[in-house]
Design an enzyme around this catalytic site. Structure first.
Site, PDB file in Angstrom:
ATOM      1  N   GLY A  10      41.162 -23.014  47.476  1.00 38.70           N
ATOM      2  CA  GLY A  10      41.425 -22.658  45.928  1.00 38.70           C
ATOM      3  C   GLY A  10      40.116 -22.427  44.869  1.00 38.70           C
ATOM      4  O   GLY A  10      39.135 -23.181  45.477  1.00 38.70           O
ATOM      5  N   ARG A  71      43.092 -18.594  51.778  1.00 35.97           N
ATOM      6  CA  ARG A  71      43.555 -19.404  52.559  1.00 35.97           C
ATOM      7  C   ARG A  71      43.327 -19.667  53.976  1.00 35.97           C
ATOM      8  O   ARG A  71      44.485 -19.587  54.710  1.00 35.97           O
ATOM      9  CB  ARG A  71      44.446 -20.610  52.271  1.00 35.97           C
ATOM     10  N   ASP A 103      36.653 -28.502  53.063  1.00 35.82           N
ATOM     11  CA  ASP A 103      36.011 -28.633  54.431  1.00 35.82           C
ATOM     12  C   ASP A 103      37.050 -27.743  55.222  1.00 35.82           C
ATOM     13  O   ASP A 103      36.580 -27.135  56.437  1.00 35.82           O
ATOM     14  CB  ASP A 103      36.894 -29.964  54.566  1.00 35.82           C
ATOM     15  N   THR A 126      35.005 -28.348  45.787  1.00 33.58           N
ATOM     16  CA  THR A 126      36.699 -29.175  45.612  1.00 33.58           C
ATOM     17  C   THR A 126      36.524 -29.686  43.963  1.00 33.58           C
ATOM     18  O   THR A 126      35.750 -30.087  43.566  1.00 33.58           O
ATOM     19  CB  THR A 126      37.405 -29.728  46.741  1.00 33.58           C
ATOM     20  N   ASP A 128      38.869 -31.851  43.731  1.00 37.40           N
ATOM     21  CA  ASP A 128      39.365 -32.930  44.103  1.00 37.40           C
ATOM     22  C   ASP A 128      38.296 -34.558  44.558  1.00 37.40           C
ATOM     23  O   ASP A 128      38.252 -35.539  45.078  1.00 37.40           O
ATOM     24  CB  ASP A 128      39.715 -33.254  45.998  1.00 37.40           C
ATOM     25  N   ASP A 130      36.667 -34.560  46.892  1.00 39.09           N
ATOM     26  CA  ASP A 130      36.349 -35.684  48.279  1.00 39.09           C
ATOM     27  C   ASP A 130      35.710 -35.020  49.035  1.00 39.09           C
ATOM     28  O   ASP A 130      36.207 -35.520  50.729  1.00 39.09           O
ATOM     29  CB  ASP A 130      38.250 -35.880  48.597  1.00 39.09           C
ATOM     30  N   GLY A 171      44.837 -33.921  43.957  1.00 39.77           N
ATOM     31  CA  GLY A 171      44.704 -34.638  44.917  1.00 39.77           C
ATOM     32  C   GLY A 171      45.208 -35.328  46.061  1.00 39.77           C
ATOM     33  O   GLY A 171      45.476 -36.587  45.422  1.00 39.77           O
ATOM     34  N   ARG A 172      45.130 -34.526  47.253  1.00 39.89           N
ATOM     35  CA  ARG A 172      46.348 -35.184  48.674  1.00 39.89           C
ATOM     36  C   ARG A 172      45.245 -35.812  48.924  1.00 39.89           C
ATOM     37  O   ARG A 172      46.294 -36.324  49.689  1.00 39.89           O
ATOM     38  CB  ARG A 172      45.714 -33.671  49.269  1.00 39.89           C
ATOM     39  N   HIS A 274      47.993 -26.825  38.645  1.00 41.20           N
ATOM     40  CA  HIS A 274      46.849 -25.742  39.077  1.00 41.20           C
ATOM     41  C   HIS A 274      45.874 -25.253  37.608  1.00 41.20           C
ATOM     42  O   HIS A 274      45.426 -25.324  37.418  1.00 41.20           O
ATOM     43  CB  HIS A 274      47.428 -23.713  38.992  1.00 41.20           C
ATOM     44  N   GLN A 276      44.663 -27.521  36.274  1.00 38.83           N
ATOM     45  CA  GLN A 276      43.291 -28.354  36.033  1.00 38.83           C
ATOM     46  C   GLN A 276      42.205 -27.502  36.736  1.00 38.83           C
ATOM     47  O   GLN A 276      41.130 -27.886  37.411  1.00 38.83           O
ATOM     48  CB  GLN A 276      43.641 -30.417  37.924  1.00 38.83           C
TER      49      GLN A 276
END
Length: 344
Positions: A10, A71, A103, A126, A128, A130, A171-172, A274, A276
């Site tokens: 992303g 991706r 990741d 990312t 996120d 994370d 936030g997966r 998106h 964000q």
């Protein structure tokens, strides 16, 4: 030295500052830089552009990535695509490839290093926040500021119409965006993947605040929040990408309907999606991205391959790719405890 750079997964505010920082280091040392287009797809197909200090000097304020992204996973069709990646290395005479991504992107880089000793260096990305082995990822600060601005705007219409507004954030697997946005906007309740949704408690809080005179409410929910492990996450459809990820989305609408049914309060939902990831990076992400790019460039010049740059405290340090991928960084307990103060 000839160095390739790619951005995978992303898009994210701060990618262009990373590119700029790495290019400047390599070019200052008399080297050449090639930007592979659209992530690992560019490495497979051999599509690239030449980068230098001049054509990357003014990209620091631009969102997204000038190299494009995808991706694409070379290991999905390993027998066919991985040899093409190696051919691109040979054709361009690359001494190193800097892979900027999350990741999945870094996981491919790590496998190429382990399987073929292709000289790779990772840079974590990312919104996120994370990824393990780094304290903060660039893009996160911009994303929570975007959510904050959106919620501040939604608050006025929520208050005017006496509504509950449910805002779904990205936030997966981890709730960093949702929790930090909730704290920054004084949300009435925040739902994150780390904690199962407690509808009874949330409804009780909303009813109590309405009875005490607050005639509207703000709920922030991470897209990966779930009621329990058995039910799993809410998805848009059954399709998966090259890395096996489903498209999340819809938990905000589900929660909004349940709130309205159980409270009688008019409730609406908004999925920021998106938004964000878009727009210019914040000052913090421009600086962090630039620093990551500079340190990735320095690792390349030192032939320090198989490593990723990471933020530890205020320092950028090298971390072995093998130790940096495959482990998701969930919200830490202290943040959850601090947020609970406002859920009474």
């Amino acid at each position: 030295m000839r160095v390739g750079i790619l951005t995978g997964g992303g898009d994210c505010p701060g990618l262009n500052p990373v590119i700029r920082g790495a290019v400047r280091v390599i070019c200052n040392a008399g080297g050449e830089v090639y930007g592979l287009l659209e992530g690992w797809r560019g490495a497979i197909e051999g599509n690239y552009i030449e980068l230098n200090s001049e054509n990357t000097d003014d990209i620091i304020f631009k969102g997204g990535t000038i190299l494009g992204s995808s991706r694409t996973n070379p290991y999905k069709n390993e027998a066919e695509d991985v040899p093409k990646v190696r051919e691109t290395f040979e054709r361009l005479g690359l001494d190193c490839l800097i892979a900027i991504g999350g990741d999945d992107t870094l996981g491919v880089a790590n496998k190429l290093w382990n399987d073929y000793k292709l000289p790779v260096i990772g840079c974590p990305k990312t919104i996120d926040n994370d990824l393990s082995s780094t304290d903060v990822t660039f893009g996160f600060d911009t994303s929570i500021n975007i959510v904050m601005e959106a919620v501040d705007r939604l608050r006025t219409t929520a208050e005017s119409h006496r509504r509950i507004m449910v805002v779904e954030t990205m936030g997966r697997h981890a709730g960093w965006i949702a929790l930090f946005s909730g704290l920054a906007t004084a949300a009435d309740y925040t739902l994150v993947p780390e904690v199962p949704i407690e509808m009874d408690h949330m409804v009780e809080v909303l009813k109590k605040r309405r009875a005490n005179g607050k005639m509207y409410g703000i709920i922030i929910v991470s897209e990966g929040a779930q009621f329990n492990e058995e039910e799993g996450v809410v998805t848009q459809d059954g399709e998966v990408d090259d890395f096996g990820h489903v498209k999340l989305g819809g938990i905000g609408e589900t929660v909004a309907k349940m709130i309205e049914d159980r409270t009688g309060f008019e409730t609406r939902h908004v999925t920021l999606g998106h938004l964000q990831r878009g727009g210019s990076p914040s000052a913090a992400d421009r600086v962090l991205g630039t620093r990551c790019g500079v340190h990735a460039g320095w690792l390349a010049l030192k032939h320090h391959f198989g490593y990723m740059v990471a933020l530890r405290g205020t320092s950028i340090v090298p971390v072995a790719l093998a130790d940096a991928v495959g482990e998701m960084r969930a919200l830490e307990k202290n943040f959850l405890e601090e947020a609970e103060v406002f859920l009474q």
